[in-house]
Each structure stands twice: as structure tokens, then as C-alpha cells.
Motif scaffolding. Structure first.
Motif, PDB file in Angstrom:
ATOM      1  N   ILE A 173      10.174   1.859  -4.711  1.00  0.00           N
ATOM      2  CA  ILE A 173       9.122   1.112  -4.411  1.00  0.00           C
ATOM      3  C   ILE A 173       7.676   2.139  -3.992  1.00  0.00           C
ATOM      4  N   ILE A 174       8.136   3.981  -4.021  1.00  0.00           N
ATOM      5  CA  ILE A 174       7.911   4.743  -3.691  1.00  0.00           C
ATOM      6  C   ILE A 174       7.072   5.389  -4.958  1.00  0.00           C
ATOM      7  N   LEU A 175       8.510   4.741  -5.641  1.00  0.00           N
ATOM      8  CA  LEU A 175       7.506   6.008  -7.642  1.00  0.00           C
ATOM      9  C   LEU A 175       6.256   5.311  -7.574  1.00  0.00           C
ATOM     10  N   SER A 176       6.517   3.135  -7.598  1.00  0.00           N
ATOM     11  CA  SER A 176       5.624   2.782  -8.393  1.00  0.00           C
ATOM     12  C   SER A 176       4.631   3.280  -7.250  1.00  0.00           C
ATOM     13  N   ALA A 177       4.194   3.528  -6.034  1.00  0.00           N
ATOM     14  CA  ALA A 177       3.674   3.770  -4.816  1.00  0.00           C
ATOM     15  C   ALA A 177       2.490   4.991  -5.020  1.00  0.00           C
ATOM     16  N   ALA A 178       3.442   5.501  -5.137  1.00  0.00           N
ATOM     17  CA  ALA A 178       3.044   7.055  -6.570  1.00  0.00           C
ATOM     18  C   ALA A 178       1.626   6.735  -6.979  1.00  0.00           C
ATOM     19  N   VAL A 179       2.203   6.477  -8.405  1.00  0.00           N
ATOM     20  CA  VAL A 179       1.214   5.802 -10.001  1.00  0.00           C
ATOM     21  C   VAL A 179      -0.159   5.819  -9.155  1.00  0.00           C
ATOM     22  N   TYR A 225       3.906  -7.157  -3.358  1.00  0.00           N
ATOM     23  CA  TYR A 225       3.032  -6.466  -4.259  1.00  0.00           C
ATOM     24  C   TYR A 225       3.217  -6.467  -5.647  1.00  0.00           C
ATOM     25  N   LEU A 226       4.737  -7.014  -5.816  1.00  0.00           N
ATOM     26  CA  LEU A 226       4.672  -7.373  -7.343  1.00  0.00           C
ATOM     27  C   LEU A 226       3.772  -8.713  -7.836  1.00  0.00           C
ATOM     28  N   GLY A 227       4.027  -9.647  -6.870  1.00  0.00           N
ATOM     29  CA  GLY A 227       3.765 -11.232  -6.873  1.00  0.00           C
ATOM     30  C   GLY A 227       2.354 -10.654  -6.803  1.00  0.00           C
ATOM     31  N   LEU A 228       1.866  -9.757  -6.256  1.00  0.00           N
ATOM     32  CA  LEU A 228      -0.326  -9.683  -6.376  1.00  0.00           C
ATOM     33  C   LEU A 228      -0.593  -9.179  -7.602  1.00  0.00           C
ATOM     34  N   THR A 229      -0.155  -8.033  -8.118  1.00  0.00           N
ATOM     35  CA  THR A 229       0.092  -7.443  -9.447  1.00  0.00           C
ATOM     36  C   THR A 229       0.166  -8.129 -11.212  1.00  0.00           C
ATOM     37  N   LEU A 230       0.684  -9.465 -10.858  1.00  0.00           N
ATOM     38  CA  LEU A 230       1.550 -10.370 -11.784  1.00  0.00           C
ATOM     39  C   LEU A 230       0.191 -11.208 -11.703  1.00  0.00           C
ATOM     40  N   ARG A 231      -0.594 -11.258 -11.205  1.00  0.00           N
ATOM     41  CA  ARG A 231      -1.563 -12.403 -11.065  1.00  0.00           C
ATOM     42  C   ARG A 231      -2.435 -12.276 -11.985  1.00  0.00           C
ATOM     43  N   ALA A 265       0.609  -0.191  -1.211  1.00  0.00           N
ATOM     44  CA  ALA A 265       1.612   2.012  -1.698  1.00  0.00           C
ATOM     45  C   ALA A 265       1.365   2.411  -0.661  1.00  0.00           C
ATOM     46  N   ALA A 266      -0.011   2.268   0.037  1.00  0.00           N
ATOM     47  CA  ALA A 266       0.161   3.436   1.348  1.00  0.00           C
ATOM     48  C   ALA A 266       0.676   2.904   2.114  1.00  0.00           C
ATOM     49  N   ALA A 267       0.689   1.541   2.728  1.00  0.00           N
ATOM     50  CA  ALA A 267       1.937   1.789   3.865  1.00  0.00           C
ATOM     51  C   ALA A 267       3.546   2.124   3.053  1.00  0.00           C
ATOM     52  N   VAL A 268       4.155   1.767   1.960  1.00  0.00           N
ATOM     53  CA  VAL A 268       5.038   2.122   1.477  1.00  0.00           C
ATOM     54  C   VAL A 268       5.348   3.709   1.256  1.00  0.00           C
ATOM     55  N   ILE A 269       4.277   4.564   1.142  1.00  0.00           N
ATOM     56  CA  ILE A 269       3.979   6.251   1.023  1.00  0.00           C
ATOM     57  C   ILE A 269       4.364   6.410   3.002  1.00  0.00           C
ATOM     58  N   ILE A 270       3.781   5.455   3.634  1.00  0.00           N
ATOM     59  CA  ILE A 270       3.585   6.174   5.100  1.00  0.00           C
ATOM     60  C   ILE A 270       4.939   6.058   5.784  1.00  0.00           C
ATOM     61  N   MET A 271       5.941   4.579   5.205  1.00  0.00           N
ATOM     62  CA  MET A 271       6.783   4.404   6.188  1.00  0.00           C
ATOM     63  C   MET A 271       8.623   4.494   5.728  1.00  0.00           C
ATOM     64  N   ALA A 272       7.989   4.915   4.642  1.00  0.00           N
ATOM     65  CA  ALA A 272       9.518   5.593   3.368  1.00  0.00           C
ATOM     66  C   ALA A 272      10.218   6.930   3.946  1.00  0.00           C
ATOM     67  N   PRO A 273       9.293   7.590   5.043  1.00  0.00           N
ATOM     68  CA  PRO A 273      10.109   8.242   5.404  1.00  0.00           C
ATOM     69  C   PRO A 273      10.317   8.613   7.569  1.00  0.00           C
ATOM     70  N   LEU A 274       9.600   7.876   7.908  1.00  0.00           N
ATOM     71  CA  LEU A 274       9.575   6.617   9.217  1.00  0.00           C
ATOM     72  C   LEU A 274      10.308   6.044   9.224  1.00  0.00           C
TER      73      LEU A 274
END
Length: 453
Positions: A82-88, A162-168, A209-218
Motif C-alpha cells: 500500500i505504501i508503493l501504491s500510495a507513493a504512485v 482505498y481500493l474500493g474507491l478507485t474501483l468505482r 495516500a497521504a495518511a498511509v505515507i505518514i502512518m507507515a513509519p509511525l
């Protein structure tokens, strides 16, 4: 590189085609999962003692082994995906857009496998209920492990949203070309959808995506999980501030390797050379090299601090880890893979997709080995000597090895089923690639009169 432009028909091909290879792979994955379920049923009947994890010392030297090591590894794969996808999305890495959804699905699969390991390792699955309902004030209100369960559950919900929103967006526009037998599912996925929400969803996905990037290290693989190990002061092999960064690097290495293997499988199965291009594999391989370099550096820091630290228990744990043949082989192979990655960046002719797949396989095996040794060696060298005179070593049992095959089969089945239900490549990726091509053609036509002049 192919100059063929991707179309909607390309990304719908997995949904609309069934091949003999698909059924063979589905059968293999199902057998792997079934074999583990049989082993788990035997474990439920006889108890955890059949795995050598029933007692400390007399039962094999460690009450945590491959189950917990693989649990950490799968969580790392999920978090890294999910970090990889969020970074994209967050950093504008548009070249990797065709694999963003595959990374999101990897997260769902990894978290499912990790959650399965929690059930398996508890011995009795009913404890998931009884430990909460009957003993909340003891097990939930006071246990640091609640952080682990809470974060993983929240992350699963976040990733699924995250996945469900993009699939709509995709399902609403490709509805006429999707199988009618899944119409009730598509109606549920697009309930209340209007085109006016597209901009809102784009903003929501950006903030997720921003939340994922912030949460990953914390809070995620760089935070809560290594903190939980560090909270056990009697286990010196688990302490140290380097554990958080090392866990995060392993997560990213494992996820990139897994996504590369999955991407190659879809590319080969559905002739997606023009969608999942060689350029994507080259870029992922370089990122894999970067995070592998960080990981090996963190390993060096951890080992050196262990060997030269004052407490003898820490020294013994570090020396035992360094002396273990599995650790030596894993680190050697990973260092060799790092050398290859940077050599092929200097000499591009060394690059090939098969070598990239081999590098991914080595990294996945190496990170799994390191996590299992991290767990086991932490238990075998505590600061107290209650079991010092008790004989016993640890080696994973057949049931534990089957758990790896079973969870891999579970993740494979997830991809095989989802690929028949929804596009695994975003429609936005196809539209972006076509838009870039048209933009390039426009630039060529604009400069052509000047060349003639």
C-alpha cells in the motif's frame, strides 16, 4: 519496447478469458491451501505441541517460530504494497500507475494471510472471542498486543476503502463489458455513483495516500510491530532503535519483490508488454536495490551493536544469529542481488526480466528467513536462565512449512478470483498512457514545420 497503445479491451482480457493454465494454477493454489487446512485440523486436534511450539525449551526451544515470523513478513508485504501504491498517487510516479492496483491487492492478500496466522497461532480460534468478551479488562485493556490487532484491522479497512474507491470509476465506465453474472456485486460497488463524485474521490484517495505515507513509519511496520518486540526487555535481541527502520525496509523490499513477480505473471499471461513495460521492471529493480542497501546497512548496525554491547545476553544473541547458516546464506544472496542490481544500472545489457524475477525471489526468501530468525533467536537468548539447562532447539515442523504454502495459495486464489471480477489495471493508467502518447505526437507535429524550414 512495444509501441502498441493500451485499450480497455486489454485490461478486460483477464475477466473475459479462461485458459487451461488458469485452471491449473487455481488447482495448485487450492491444493496448497487445502494441505495446510488439513495440517491445521490435526493441530487443533492434538494441540500446538505437534509444531514444537507447545513449550519453551522442552518443546523445541521457542514458543514463537515460523508462525510469528511469517506473520510479521506477510504484514510487511501488505504494508509495503500500500505504501508503493500510495507513493504512485502522492508523489506523481505515473510510470508505475499500471501496477498500483496490483500493489493494493497485494496489501489485501498480505493482511488476509497475516490475520490467518493469528488464528492459527492462538491454538484455539475461539480464544479470539473469549479473550475479549470474558476478560476485556485483562487482555484488551492492558495488553500491548491490542495495538497490533487494532493497527492491522484499521489498515485493512483503510486499504479496502482505498481500493474500493478507485474501483468505482472503472466499474461504472466498463459496466457494459463486464460479466452479467456479477451484476449484483457491481451494483453494490457503484451504489449511488455519479460522475460528479470523481473529483471528490480523487481528493479522498489523495488524502488516504497521504495518511498511509505518514502512518507507515509511525504506526505501521516502522512503528507498532517493532515497538511490541522492544517492550519485552528480557529479550535483548529485539531491543534497539534500529528495529523500526529495519522493519520498514523489509516491508518495502518484500512488497516490491512480490509486486514484480505478480506483475510479470499478468504481463506474460495476458500479453501486457505494452502496459507493464520493461521500464517499470527496471525502475522497480532500482528501488529494490536502494531498500536492500538500507536493509543490509541496518543489519550491520544491529549486529555490531549486539556483538560489542555490554550485556552478555545481547552479545550471545547477535553471535548466534551471525553463526546461523540460514542467516549467512540469506545475507550473502541478498548482498549478491544488491551487487547485480547496481551493476545492471551501470550496464543496462545485464538487465532481463528473468533476472529481475530471480532477484525478487531471493529478496523474498531472504526477508522471510531474517524475520523467522529474528523471532526465534530472540526467544533462545533471554536475559534470565530458567530454561538454561533444558535441552531443545527449534526447527519448523511440517505443519509450519505447510502454512507458508497455504497462505501463499490463499493470496494466489485472491488474485485469481479478483482478476475475474474487476480490472487489475486501472482505467486511469490506460487513459494516462494514451494521453502521453497523444501529447508526444502533438509535440512532434508542432516541431515538424520548423525542421522543414
Amino acid at each position: 519496447m512495444s509501441t502498441k497503445l493500451p485499450t480497455e479491451e486489454d485490461i478486460l482480457r483477464p475477466i473475459n478469458t479462461l485458459t487451461k493454465k488458469y485452471f491449473i494454477l487455481y488447482g495448485i493454489a487450492s491444493l496448497a491451501l487445502l494441505a495446510f487446512l488439513v495440517g491445521w485440523a490435526y493441530q487443533l486436534q492434538k494441540g500446538l505441541i505437534v509444531t514444537g511450539l507447545g513449550d519453551w525449551g522442552t518443546g523445541g526451544g521457542s514458543t514463537w517460530g515460523l508462525y510469528i515470523g511469517a506473520f510479521i513478513w506477510w504484514v510487511g508485504v501488505a504494508h509495503g504494497g500500500i505504501i508503493l501504491s500510495a507513493a504512485v498517487r502522492l508523489l506523481g510516479m505515473d510510470r508505475y500507475m499500471p501496477i498500483a492496483r496490483l500493489a493494493e491487492m497485494t496489501t489485501i492478500g498480505g493482511l488476509s494471510a497475516a490475520g490467518f496466522y493469528i488464528l492459527v497461532h492462538m491454538g484455539r480460534p475461539d480464544r479470539m472471542v473469549t479473550s475479549v468478551l470474558g476478560h476485556y479488562h485483562i487482555t484488551v485493556n492492558n495488553s500491548p498486543l491490542v495495538w497490533d490487532v487494532t493497527v492491522i484491522t484499521a489498515y485493512f479497512v483503510l486499504s479496502a476503502t482505498y481500493l474500493g474507491l478507485t474501483l468505482r470509476y472503472d466499474v461504472s465506465r466498463l459496466r457494459d463489458d463486464l460479466p452479467s453474472r456479477f451484476e449484483p456485486i457491481y451494483k453494490l460497488m457503484t451504489i449511488g455513483y455519479t460522475e460528479k463524485e470523481d473529483k471528490v474521490i480523487d481528493r479522498m484517495v489523495w488524502w488516504l495516500a497521504a495518511a498511509v505515507i505518514i502512518m507507515a513509519p509511525l504506526l505501521l511496520h516502522g512503528g507498532v510491530i517493532p515497538w511490541l518486540f522492544a517492550l519485552l526487555p528480557a529479550m535483548p535481541a529485539w531491543s534497539g532503535g534500529i528495529q523500526g527502520p529495519m522493519f520498514l525496509s523489509i516491508a518495502l523490499m518484500s512488497a516490491i519483490s512480490g509486486v514484480m513477480i505478480i506483475s510479470y505473471a499478468f504481463r506474460r499471461a495476458y500479453d501486457w508488454e505494452h502496459i507493464i513495460t520493461d521500464d517499470i521492471f527496471r525502475g522497480l529493480l532500482l528501488w529494490l536495490g536502494f531498500f536492500t542497501l538500507l536493509f543490509l546497512w541496518f543489519q550491520l548496525q544491529s549486529v555490531l551493536n549486539g556483538v560489542f554491547m555490554g550485556p552478555l545476553a545481547s552479545q550471545h544473541a547477535a553471535e548466534a544469529k551471525m553463526a546461523h547458516p540460514a542467516y549467512q546464506v540469506a545475507m550473502t544472496l541478498m548482498f549478491g542481488t544488491l551487487v547485480f542490481i547496481f551493476l545492471q544500472s551501470i550496464r543496462p545489457s545485464l538487465f532481463s526480466k528473468k533476472r529481475a524475477l530471480l532477484a525478487s525471489g531471493i529478496i523474498l526468501t531472504g526477508t522471510l528467513t531474517e524475520k523467522i530468525l529474528f523471532v526465534v533467536e530472540g526467544f533462545l537468548h533471554p536475559t534470565f536462565d530458567i530454561y538454561a539447562a533444558t535441552p531443545g532447539t527449534y526447527f519448523p515442523s511440517l505443519i509450519e512449512w505447510l502454512s507458508l504454502a497455504g497462505t501463499a495459495g490463499l493470496v494466489a486464489l485472491l488474485f485469481l478470483n479478483l482478476s475475474k471480477l474487476v480490472p487489475v489495471v486501472e482505467l486511469h493508467a490506460v487513459e494516462h498512457m494514451r494521453g502521453e502518447h497523444e501529447h508526444d505526437e502533438g509535440d512532434e507535429h508542432a516541431t515538424e514545420p520548423e525542421v522543414k524550414a
